[in-house]
Design an enzyme around this catalytic site. Structure first.
Site, short mmCIF file in Angstrom:
data_model
loop_
_atom_site.label_atom_id
_atom_site.label_comp_id
_atom_site.label_asym_id
_atom_site.label_seq_id
_atom_site.Cartn_x
_atom_site.Cartn_y
_atom_site.Cartn_z
N TYR A 125 0.82 -1.21 0.00
CA TYR A 125 0.00 0.00 0.00
C TYR A 125 0.86 1.26 0.00
O TYR A 125 0.46 2.30 0.50
CB TYR A 125 -0.96 0.01 1.20
CG TYR A 125 -1.97 -1.13 1.23
CD1 TYR A 125 -2.10 -2.02 0.17
CD2 TYR A 125 -2.82 -1.29 2.31
CE1 TYR A 125 -3.04 -3.05 0.20
CE2 TYR A 125 -3.77 -2.31 2.35
CZ TYR A 125 -3.86 -3.19 1.29
OH TYR A 125 -4.79 -4.21 1.33
N LYS A 171 5.91 -14.06 3.68
CA LYS A 171 5.95 -15.02 2.57
C LYS A 171 7.35 -14.94 1.95
O LYS A 171 7.52 -14.68 0.76
CB LYS A 171 4.84 -14.66 1.56
CG LYS A 171 4.60 -15.68 0.47
CD LYS A 171 3.86 -16.90 0.91
CE LYS A 171 3.75 -17.88 -0.24
NZ LYS A 171 3.10 -19.15 0.12
N ASP A 203 -0.02 -17.88 4.08
CA ASP A 203 -1.12 -18.78 3.66
C ASP A 203 -1.45 -19.77 4.78
O ASP A 203 -2.62 -20.00 5.10
CB ASP A 203 -0.81 -19.47 2.33
CG ASP A 203 0.64 -19.87 2.16
OD1 ASP A 203 1.44 -19.64 3.10
OD2 ASP A 203 0.99 -20.43 1.09
N ASP A 231 -9.39 -8.83 8.85
CA ASP A 231 -10.81 -9.05 8.54
C ASP A 231 -11.16 -10.53 8.77
O ASP A 231 -12.24 -10.86 9.28
CB ASP A 231 -11.14 -8.69 7.09
CG ASP A 231 -11.48 -7.22 6.90
OD1 ASP A 231 -10.85 -6.38 7.58
OD2 ASP A 231 -12.36 -6.90 6.09
#
Ligand code: NAI
Ligand code: MG
Length: 335
Positions: A125, A171, A203, A231
């Protein structure tokens, strides 16, 4: 001394949940609440989703309480995080007894208690995007300094919580450079603080967060992973209507629900105010108003136990009915 608190209601259910949170905290703290405009409606009215005077108000205020922006969220909340250098996004995931029965969802857990510490100013972002002919790209910026300071925040939180472990979610097997640096610096900071460094690939972490949330205590992760995982984690404790957050830096603190403007339920008076009320609790804690904070948090627990909740949690109460109950229950605790 009275605090000056900037209040940005924003769009959709933003003003509804902000009204509710202010109703709860107003009698508990000596503060002047000053409203600032931002968001979609503000952009339509003034041609700018985040006007200069709102930005100035945020710079001057002792703390900021934010509702939600709509489609202009990137120009408002992402920009505020960068402008005010709110580099740590702290997202507690804490269950309340009674939620599982209320919601009827088998995956809802009353007993989880962990916190996601999301890097808030860089990563995917960073806002550095472009197009070249038929190709679009985003630059994923991870800096050593940015990682070091977010790792320190995670360690501070671990110490506050009496925990000896910080879990880094990344990751690095695929994004060897960006996640590689993030992992390396987190490990160094965590170990230098005498804490234990744990790690998961994002993941696998996404799965374990649902199947074995007790694996997590303090999680530190880059920007977008933190956005998505928080979320997901919100679902564990009753959904977005219950997920608070604090965006903090060395000087400023902005507190907001994790959810957005929820246009599908806006204007109906049924938005769940708990996420914003609990964000206000985080603000009170950050200001050092621990007694008021604890009273409001307990009052929210009481509302849930008594079933005084909005439709998303299986109840039939309106936003302001819930707020009124929480206000009274909190006041009873401080008197
Ligand atoms: P959303 O979080 O607004 O809503 C997702 C779902 O959760 C909806 O079904 C909504 O009704 C429900 N929900 C959310 N908060 C609730 C509450 N307090 N009580 C009961 N139900 C609630 O996310 P969505 O729909 O993806 O985005 C809507 C708008 O919000 C978009 O314009 C988006 O850009 C903006 N947004 C803004 C954010 C911010 O200001 N920080 C964060 C996320 C989205
Ligand atoms: Mg989000």
């Amino acid at each position: 001394m009275a605090y000056k608190i900037a209040v940005i209601p924003g769009d959709g259910i933003g003003p509804e949940v902000i009204e509710a949170a202010l109703h709860v905290i107003e009698p508990l703290i000596d503060a002047e609440f000053v409203e600032g405009e931002a968001g979609d409606e503000c952009a339509e009215k003034h041609g700018d989703p985040l006007p200069e005077d709102t930005l100035e108000l945020c710079h001057e205020a002792d703390a900021i309480l934010f509702g939600a922006a709509g489609e202009t969220a990137a120009d408002v909340i992402v920009r505020l995080r960068q402008e005010l250098d709110l580099y740590a996004n702290i997202r507690p995931v804490r269950g309340f007894p009674g939620l599982r029965e209320l919601t009827g969802e088998p995956y809802v857990r009353d007993d989880v208690d962990f916190v996601i510490v999301r890097e808030n100013t860089e990563g995917l972002y960073s806002g550095i995007e472009g197009r070249f002919r038929d190709t679009a790209y985003t630059l994923r910026i991870i800096t050593e300094e940015g990682t070091r300071r977010i790792a320190e925040v995670a360690c501070d939180l671990a110490e506050e919580r009496g925990s000896n472990t910080v879990t880094c979610v990344h990751k690095a097997n695929v994004m060897r450079e960006t996640c590689g640096l993030f992992r390396e610096v987190c490990k160094e900071v965590v170990e230098s603080r005498g804490l234990e460094f744990e790690e998961y690939y994002v993941d696998a972490a996404a799965m374990f967060m649902i199947t074995e949330p007790e694996r997590f205590d303090v999680v530190v992760t880059p920007n977008m992973f933190g956005d998505i995982l928080s979320d997901e984690a919100a679902a564990l404790v009753g959904g977005l209507g219950l997920a608070p957050s604090g965006n903090v830096g060395d000087r400023h603190g902005l507190f907001e629900p994790v959810h957005g403007s929820a246009p599908d339920i806006a204007g109906k008076g049924i938005a769940n105010p708990f996420a914003t009320i609990l964000s206000a609790v985080m603000m009170l804690e950050w200001l050092g108003e621990d007694e008021a904070a604890e009273a409001v948090r307990e009052a929210v627990g009481e509302a849930i136990r008594e079933g005084v909740v909005t439709p998303d949690l299986g109840g039939d109460k309106k936003t302001m009915e819930v707020a009124e109950f929480v206000r009274e229950a909190a006041l009873n605790r401080v008197q």
